[in-house]
Design a protein around this motif. Structure first.
Motif, PDB file in Angstrom:
ATOM      1  N   VAL A 226       1.480  26.020   4.911  1.00  0.00           N
ATOM      2  CA  VAL A 226       1.115  25.430   6.192  1.00  0.00           C
ATOM      3  C   VAL A 226       0.437  26.502   7.034  1.00  0.00           C
ATOM      4  O   VAL A 226       0.989  27.567   7.273  1.00  0.00           O
ATOM      5  N   VAL A 227      -0.790  26.213   7.421  1.00  0.00           N
ATOM      6  CA  VAL A 227      -1.578  27.086   8.301  1.00  0.00           C
ATOM      7  C   VAL A 227      -2.092  26.165   9.404  1.00  0.00           C
ATOM      8  O   VAL A 227      -1.372  25.272   9.793  1.00  0.00           O
ATOM      9  N   ALA A 228      -3.280  26.330   9.897  1.00  0.00           N
ATOM     10  CA  ALA A 228      -3.870  25.355  10.820  1.00  0.00           C
ATOM     11  C   ALA A 228      -4.434  24.233   9.941  1.00  0.00           C
ATOM     12  O   ALA A 228      -5.619  24.029   9.820  1.00  0.00           O
ATOM     13  N   GLY A 229      -3.541  23.533   9.279  1.00  0.00           N
ATOM     14  CA  GLY A 229      -3.826  22.574   8.226  1.00  0.00           C
ATOM     15  C   GLY A 229      -2.895  22.923   7.070  1.00  0.00           C
ATOM     16  O   GLY A 229      -1.844  23.527   7.280  1.00  0.00           O
ATOM     17  N   VAL A 230      -3.279  22.571   5.853  1.00  0.00           N
ATOM     18  CA  VAL A 230      -2.450  22.877   4.687  1.00  0.00           C
ATOM     19  C   VAL A 230      -3.328  23.406   3.554  1.00  0.00           C
ATOM     20  O   VAL A 230      -4.352  22.810   3.232  1.00  0.00           O
TER      21      VAL A 230
ATOM     22  N   ALA B  94      22.491  35.112   5.903  1.00  0.00           N
ATOM     23  CA  ALA B  94      22.491  34.024   4.918  1.00  0.00           C
ATOM     24  C   ALA B  94      21.435  32.982   5.264  1.00  0.00           C
ATOM     25  O   ALA B  94      20.718  32.486   4.395  1.00  0.00           O
ATOM     26  N   ALA B  95      21.296  32.650   6.550  1.00  0.00           N
ATOM     27  CA  ALA B  95      20.291  31.674   6.979  1.00  0.00           C
ATOM     28  C   ALA B  95      18.888  32.202   6.729  1.00  0.00           C
ATOM     29  O   ALA B  95      18.000  31.467   6.298  1.00  0.00           O
ATOM     30  N   MET B  96      18.672  33.490   6.986  1.00  0.00           N
ATOM     31  CA  MET B  96      17.351  34.087   6.768  1.00  0.00           C
ATOM     32  C   MET B  96      16.997  34.108   5.288  1.00  0.00           C
ATOM     33  O   MET B  96      15.845  33.927   4.919  1.00  0.00           O
ATOM     34  N   ALA B  97      17.967  34.301   4.425  1.00  0.00           N
ATOM     35  CA  ALA B  97      17.711  34.340   2.985  1.00  0.00           C
ATOM     36  C   ALA B  97      17.272  32.987   2.468  1.00  0.00           C
ATOM     37  O   ALA B  97      16.484  32.898   1.524  1.00  0.00           O
ATOM     38  N   ASN B  98      17.764  31.908   3.090  1.00  0.00           N
ATOM     39  CA  ASN B  98      17.417  30.561   2.647  1.00  0.00           C
ATOM     40  C   ASN B  98      16.181  30.007   3.330  1.00  0.00           C
ATOM     41  O   ASN B  98      15.665  28.978   2.938  1.00  0.00           O
ATOM     42  N   ALA B  99      15.677  30.659   4.352  1.00  0.00           N
ATOM     43  CA  ALA B  99      14.529  30.168   5.111  1.00  0.00           C
ATOM     44  C   ALA B  99      13.233  30.443   4.358  1.00  0.00           C
ATOM     45  O   ALA B  99      13.112  31.411   3.626  1.00  0.00           O
ATOM     46  N   GLN B 100      12.264  29.567   4.552  1.00  0.00           N
ATOM     47  CA  GLN B 100      10.931  29.771   3.976  1.00  0.00           C
ATOM     48  C   GLN B 100      10.250  30.893   4.732  1.00  0.00           C
ATOM     49  O   GLN B 100      10.376  31.000   5.943  1.00  0.00           O
ATOM     50  N   ILE B 101       9.513  31.722   4.021  1.00  0.00           N
ATOM     51  CA  ILE B 101       8.751  32.785   4.659  1.00  0.00           C
ATOM     52  C   ILE B 101       7.608  32.144   5.431  1.00  0.00           C
ATOM     53  O   ILE B 101       6.820  31.385   4.864  1.00  0.00           O
ATOM     54  N   LEU B 102       7.551  32.416   6.706  1.00  0.00           N
ATOM     55  CA  LEU B 102       6.515  31.840   7.546  1.00  0.00           C
ATOM     56  C   LEU B 102       5.143  32.238   7.030  1.00  0.00           C
ATOM     57  O   LEU B 102       4.869  33.413   6.826  1.00  0.00           O
ATOM     58  N   GLY B 103       4.304  31.253   6.799  1.00  0.00           N
ATOM     59  CA  GLY B 103       2.961  31.519   6.324  1.00  0.00           C
ATOM     60  C   GLY B 103       2.860  31.686   4.823  1.00  0.00           C
ATOM     61  O   GLY B 103       1.779  31.747   4.283  1.00  0.00           O
ATOM     62  N   GLY B 104       3.976  31.753   4.129  1.00  0.00           N
ATOM     63  CA  GLY B 104       3.955  31.922   2.677  1.00  0.00           C
ATOM     64  C   GLY B 104       3.780  30.594   1.962  1.00  0.00           C
ATOM     65  O   GLY B 104       3.920  29.525   2.545  1.00  0.00           O
TER      66      GLY B 104
ATOM     67  N   VAL C 127      -7.556  26.678  -4.643  1.00  0.00           N
ATOM     68  CA  VAL C 127      -6.892  26.347  -3.391  1.00  0.00           C
ATOM     69  C   VAL C 127      -7.788  25.370  -2.633  1.00  0.00           C
ATOM     70  O   VAL C 127      -8.969  25.626  -2.421  1.00  0.00           O
ATOM     71  N   ILE C 128      -7.193  24.244  -2.273  1.00  0.00           N
ATOM     72  CA  ILE C 128      -7.884  23.232  -1.476  1.00  0.00           C
ATOM     73  C   ILE C 128      -7.314  23.315  -0.069  1.00  0.00           C
ATOM     74  O   ILE C 128      -6.103  23.199   0.123  1.00  0.00           O
ATOM     75  N   TYR C 129      -8.160  23.537   0.919  1.00  0.00           N
ATOM     76  CA  TYR C 129      -7.721  23.576   2.309  1.00  0.00           C
ATOM     77  C   TYR C 129      -7.913  22.199   2.915  1.00  0.00           C
ATOM     78  O   TYR C 129      -9.014  21.644   2.902  1.00  0.00           O
ATOM     79  N   GLU C 130      -6.807  21.618   3.407  1.00  0.00           N
ATOM     80  CA  GLU C 130      -6.867  20.316   4.065  1.00  0.00           C
ATOM     81  C   GLU C 130      -6.778  20.545   5.575  1.00  0.00           C
ATOM     82  O   GLU C 130      -5.786  21.072   6.071  1.00  0.00           O
ATOM     83  N   LYS C 131      -7.833  20.165   6.263  1.00  0.00           N
ATOM     84  CA  LYS C 131      -7.888  20.381   7.716  1.00  0.00           C
ATOM     85  C   LYS C 131      -6.861  19.508   8.436  1.00  0.00           C
ATOM     86  O   LYS C 131      -6.430  18.477   7.905  1.00  0.00           O
ATOM     87  N   LEU C 132      -6.480  19.932   9.622  1.00  0.00           N
ATOM     88  CA  LEU C 132      -5.525  19.176  10.428  1.00  0.00           C
ATOM     89  C   LEU C 132      -5.983  17.744  10.630  1.00  0.00           C
ATOM     90  O   LEU C 132      -7.176  17.480  10.803  1.00  0.00           O
ATOM     91  N   GLY C 133      -5.027  16.835  10.598  1.00  0.00           N
ATOM     92  CA  GLY C 133      -5.333  15.436  10.867  1.00  0.00           C
ATOM     93  C   GLY C 133      -6.179  14.769   9.806  1.00  0.00           C
ATOM     94  O   GLY C 133      -6.783  13.735  10.060  1.00  0.00           O
ATOM     95  N   GLY C 134      -6.244  15.349   8.608  1.00  0.00           N
ATOM     96  CA  GLY C 134      -7.034  14.754   7.540  1.00  0.00           C
ATOM     97  C   GLY C 134      -8.521  14.777   7.809  1.00  0.00           C
ATOM     98  O   GLY C 134      -9.263  13.900   7.377  1.00  0.00           O
ATOM     99  N   ALA C 135      -8.989  15.797   8.546  1.00  0.00           N
ATOM    100  CA  ALA C 135     -10.396  15.886   8.946  1.00  0.00           C
ATOM    101  C   ALA C 135     -11.291  16.427   7.847  1.00  0.00           C
ATOM    102  O   ALA C 135     -12.410  16.838   8.112  1.00  0.00           O
ATOM    103  N   GLY C 136     -10.828  16.459   6.623  1.00  0.00           N
ATOM    104  CA  GLY C 136     -11.666  16.897   5.512  1.00  0.00           C
ATOM    105  C   GLY C 136     -10.997  17.947   4.647  1.00  0.00           C
ATOM    106  O   GLY C 136      -9.956  18.498   4.996  1.00  0.00           O
ATOM    107  N   LEU C 137     -11.620  18.184   3.500  1.00  0.00           N
ATOM    108  CA  LEU C 137     -11.119  19.150   2.526  1.00  0.00           C
ATOM    109  C   LEU C 137     -12.170  20.214   2.271  1.00  0.00           C
ATOM    110  O   LEU C 137     -13.372  19.912   2.269  1.00  0.00           O
ATOM    111  N   GLU C 138     -11.708  21.445   2.046  1.00  0.00           N
ATOM    112  CA  GLU C 138     -12.595  22.523   1.625  1.00  0.00           C
ATOM    113  C   GLU C 138     -12.057  23.056   0.307  1.00  0.00           C
ATOM    114  O   GLU C 138     -10.911  23.487   0.223  1.00  0.00           O
ATOM    115  N   VAL C 139     -12.904  23.010  -0.731  1.00  0.00           N
ATOM    116  CA  VAL C 139     -12.516  23.463  -2.060  1.00  0.00           C
ATOM    117  C   VAL C 139     -12.848  24.937  -2.194  1.00  0.00           C
ATOM    118  O   VAL C 139     -13.989  25.345  -2.004  1.00  0.00           O
ATOM    119  N   GLY C 140     -11.837  25.738  -2.525  1.00  0.00           N
ATOM    120  CA  GLY C 140     -12.031  27.158  -2.715  1.00  0.00           C
ATOM    121  C   GLY C 140     -12.581  27.465  -4.100  1.00  0.00           C
ATOM    122  O   GLY C 140     -12.839  26.569  -4.904  1.00  0.00           O
TER     123      GLY C 140
END
Length: 110
Positions: free
Chosen positions: A63-67, A14-24, A88-101
């Motif tokens: 959530v990846v190495a950023g968002v 039941a807990a696994m069914a409610n958990a977010q898929i890691l990396g999804g 998809v906009i990649y936001e680097k860790l710590g707000g170090a910039g954005l990369e537009v896909g």
């Protein structure tokens, strides 16, 4: 003891069914798009017409190495029967910039 093990296994499933898929990607409310992400998508979508309003149809984060911020918006028409695009906009860790896909045209889900 068998009952306790069965109950523990059921609770774990039941807990696994409610958990977010890691990396999804996780669905968010369209109103939750941060303003700096909204502005980046609007600028990428409309370039010279960056003051034009963006009709956001869906918003997901990953959530990846950023968002990764996946934003689907209506290019023309509405979210249900218009021409849609996703970026998809990649936001680097710590707000170090954005990369537009790349902006990708997609079909509306009616």
């Amino acid at each position: 003891e068998m009952f306790v093990r069965a109950l523990a296994a059921l609770l774990l499933l039941a807990a696994m069914a409610n958990a977010q898929i890691l990396g999804g990607f996780t669905a968010k409310k369209v109103d939750d798009v941060p303003s700096h992400i909204y502005d980046a998508v609007r600028t990428a979508a409309f370039e010279a017409e960056s003051n034009k309003l963006l009709n956001v149809c869906s918003y997901h984060t990953q959530v990846v190495a950023g968002v990764n911020h996946a934003v689907t918006y209506a290019v023309s028409g509405s979210c249900t029967d218009g021409e849609l695009a996703r970026v998809v906009i990649y936001e680097k860790l710590g707000g170090a910039g954005l990369e537009v896909g790349e902006i990708v045209a997609i079909k509306a889900e009616s």
